[in-house]
Enzyme design. Structure first.
Site, PDB file in Angstrom:
ATOM      1  N   ASP A 191       5.645 -11.216  12.558  1.00  0.00           N
ATOM      2  CA  ASP A 191       4.947 -12.330  11.921  1.00  0.00           C
ATOM      3  C   ASP A 191       5.739 -13.617  12.093  1.00  0.00           C
ATOM      4  O   ASP A 191       6.974 -13.619  12.012  1.00  0.00           O
ATOM      5  CB  ASP A 191       4.771 -12.006  10.430  1.00  0.00           C
ATOM      6  CG  ASP A 191       4.066 -13.109   9.675  1.00  0.00           C
ATOM      7  OD1 ASP A 191       2.870 -13.331   9.929  1.00  0.00           O
ATOM      8  OD2 ASP A 191       4.727 -13.764   8.830  1.00  0.00           O
TER       9      ASP A 191
ATOM     10  N   GLU B 283       3.733 -12.775  17.059  1.00  0.00           N
ATOM     11  CA  GLU B 283       2.718 -13.772  16.714  1.00  0.00           C
ATOM     12  C   GLU B 283       3.247 -15.152  17.081  1.00  0.00           C
ATOM     13  O   GLU B 283       4.139 -15.684  16.410  1.00  0.00           O
ATOM     14  CB  GLU B 283       2.385 -13.721  15.228  1.00  0.00           C
ATOM     15  CG  GLU B 283       1.287 -14.710  14.858  1.00  0.00           C
ATOM     16  CD  GLU B 283       1.339 -15.210  13.416  1.00  0.00           C
ATOM     17  OE1 GLU B 283       0.322 -15.773  12.978  1.00  0.00           O
ATOM     18  OE2 GLU B 283       2.385 -15.057  12.767  1.00  0.00           O
TER      19      GLU B 283
END
Length: 594
Positions: free
Chosen positions: A223, A249
């Site tokens: 993330d 990400e």
């Protein structure tokens, strides 16, 4: 090994030195990345905010049997608890420790889920929040009972010296995304930004990931990777035990921002352009250029994770399509699975009208067990998604063959000699003789029915010795044939262009309630309450509506009541009827609410 281009020319020298320092081998202009990949069964479903017990059950009952390769689960580490904000979804992205206790279950439930999914042949990928800890306005006790305050997380332990304090913008937040230093050293919306250049912090992050690998976790979605230098990430991911599959990400930004290419030396990277291009094509019905899809992407297929929408783009308005768009979204998801670009990631979400809303939960915020249709959308169960996984697995490694388009809103293509798909985004049926490379035989159309026990529950089509098949693809629908869904017996007639079906339901309602019908076809909204068909109360208590359904097709459906944002479904099981095969075709289905 899978090689990936490391960085754009402007940053090659700096990043190369950093990667060498942490053991990522550089050869010429390419970095030798992890050998890990999802494998030939590469479709990942993101079961967003699902509790561990429900994930385990889904692996056994749906994901394993349908051939899904992996599940991305929501962050398993202890997080803040925000009853005053209604337990929003994003509280799970504000960790306070690395103990495995969340509103979805504890360590034992998590470990059991991993093992159950492995038994079903499904891998587990954790959404790893390693860039930051909880926000500065959050102080209290986490989901596992750990006390915390701003820059103090004693359960780890982390203290003030383990975080960046950029000191530029008063509140330390990122103000200028065109400034690389700010993006990676200031705070993302007030979240305490970890000092990932610190050997102590790196050690804690490696230990957390190793703990998960020790429980059987197969890989990680990193993330907010963009907010950490690639060299820092390599430094704490490279020592992790085994060879986990990693995908980062990285949201593509403007000039001066970190780029997706910088993270290719660590693993795969999320391709945010995919949802724009493919979602936009199915939103507008402009499909004819999708054979040039790769040229529109920033990342090469071997480096990319593709998705139509994810949990962020669903809520921030960036997604061209979501479950709320019904058939156009369903077709875009089906195309993504069928077309050989990247690792396809399917979103499976809960319904929402408030962008901050958390998942269906008890009054204390504990996530409810998943019951699809009761606040949980379960897009991955839609036939257009679940059955296309079988085609992708059958065609693993095969290239595109026999591309055809009408120049606008209809396309068809094969995957070597193992699969064939056609997409019709127009408002009328498409009937033609398609040229495939399939072996001669009888094939189930898995978009309109299932393959079960060696036979087809929906239409079947004969492919002749020349690879030709004559078929009808209903309006805003798709057709899919593959070698692992070859039916026995004679073929059924092609679907009628439309079967005019009147739903007539005896339903007693209270003032303000209205009645709708939804089901497993695009015309009924693909089980999406927001796209359900409204029924008229003109002959109350009998509610009616007439819908054009695909002919010669098994249709599952249910009635529901709506009052404002409240949705009440009738009881199980799903109703099932089959439309007629003749054309024209008419029918009236009389039912009573249960």
């Amino acid at each position: 090994m899978r090689t990936r281009q490391v960085v754009a020319a402007a940053t090659t020298t700096v990043l190369a030195a950093a990667l060498l320092a942490v053991g990522v081998v550089r050869q010429g202009d390419q970095a030798e990345a992890s050998t890990a990949s999802p494998g030939p069964k590469d479709v990942i479903v993101h079961l967003f905010e699902w509790p561990w017990a429900s994930v385990a059950n889904e692996c056994t009952t749906t994901l394993g049997p349908k051939g899904f390769g992996g599940v991305q689960v929501s962050p398993p580490q202890e997080h803040v608890v925000l009853p005053g904000s209604g337990y929003p979804w994003w509280q799970d992205y504000q960790p306070v420790s690395y103990q495995l206790k969340t509103r979805r279950g504890d360590r034992a439930a998590f470990a059991s889920m991993v093992q159950t999914c492995h038994t079903a042949g499904v891998k587990i990928y954790v959404d790893a929040v390693v860039n930051h800890m909880a926000g500065g306005t959050s102080t209290g006790t986490g989901s596992g009972g750990s006390a915390y305050s701003h820059y103090a997380y004693p359960a780890v332990p982390y203290g003030t010296d383990d975080f960046h304090h950029c000191g530029r913008n008063g509140n330390d937040d990122i103000a200028n995304y065109g400034d690389r230093w700010e993006v990676q050293n200031c705070e993302l919306v007030d979240l305490s930004d970890l000092k990932t250049e610190s050997s102590y912090v790196r050690g804690k992050l490696t230990a957390y990931l190793n703990d998960l690998v020790g429980l059987g976790v197969d890989g990680f979605r990193v993330d907010a990777a963009k907010h950490m230098p690639a060299a820092d990430m390599a430094a704490f991911i490279d020592p992790v035990n085994g060879d986990p599959y990693v995908f980062s990400e990285v949201i593509e930004g403007g000039s001066g921002e970190p780029t997706p290419e910088e993270y290719q030396g660590i693993g795969d990277v999320t391709e945010f352009r995919y949802g724009d291009v493919v979602g936009g094509a199915f939103q507008n019905g402009s499909l004819s250029n999708l054979n040039n899809l790769a040229s529109s992407m920033r990342l090469a297929s071997g480096d990319a994770v593709a998705f139509v929408d994810n949990h962020d783009t669903q809520r921030n308005g960036k997604a061209k399509l979501t479950y709320k768009n019904g058939s156009s979204y369903a077709l875009a998801e089906a195309f993504m699975i069928a077309w050989p670009y990247g690792v396809p990631q399917v979103m499976s979400s809960f319904t929402f009208s408030n962008n901050d809303a958390g998942p269906p939960a008890a009054s204390n915020g504990t996530t409810n067990a998943v019951t699809c249709g009761s606040g949980w959308e379960c897009e991955h169960r839609w036939r257009t998604t679940a059955n296309m996984v079988g085609l992708r697995n059958a065609a693993a490694g095969a290239g595109v063959t026999n591309w055809w388009t009408n120049g606008s809103n209809q396309i068809a293509f094969g995957r070597g000699s193992t699969g064939y798909a056609a997409f019709n985004r127009s408002g009328s049926a498409l009937t033609r003789t398609f040229q495939t490379s399939l072996p001669a035989g009888t094939y189930c159309d898995v978009m309109a029915g299932d393959f079960s026990g060696g036979s087809c529950t929906g239409p079947a089509y004969a492919v002749n010795s020349s690879g030709q098949v004559t078929a009808t693809v209903a309006a805003n629908s798709a057709l899919a044939l593959h070698v692992n869904a070859r039916g026995s017996g004679s073929t059924t007639p092609p679907p009628a262009s439309g079967c005019s079906t009147t739903f007539s339901a005896n339903v007693t309602t209270t003032w303000g309630q209205n009645v709708f019908v939804t089901g497993n076809t695009a015309a009924l909204g693909n089980w999406n309450p927001a796209a359900a068909v409204p029924l008229s109360s003109a002959t109350y208590p009998v509610w009616t509506a007439t819908v054009s359904l695909p002919g010669n097709t098994a249709v599952q459906y249910k009635y529901l009541k709506k009052e404002g944002s409240t949705v009440v479904w009738e009881s199980d099981p799903n109703r099932t009827r089959t439309t007629g095969a003749s054309s024209p075709c008419t029918a009236t289905w009389n039912d009573t609410w249960r």
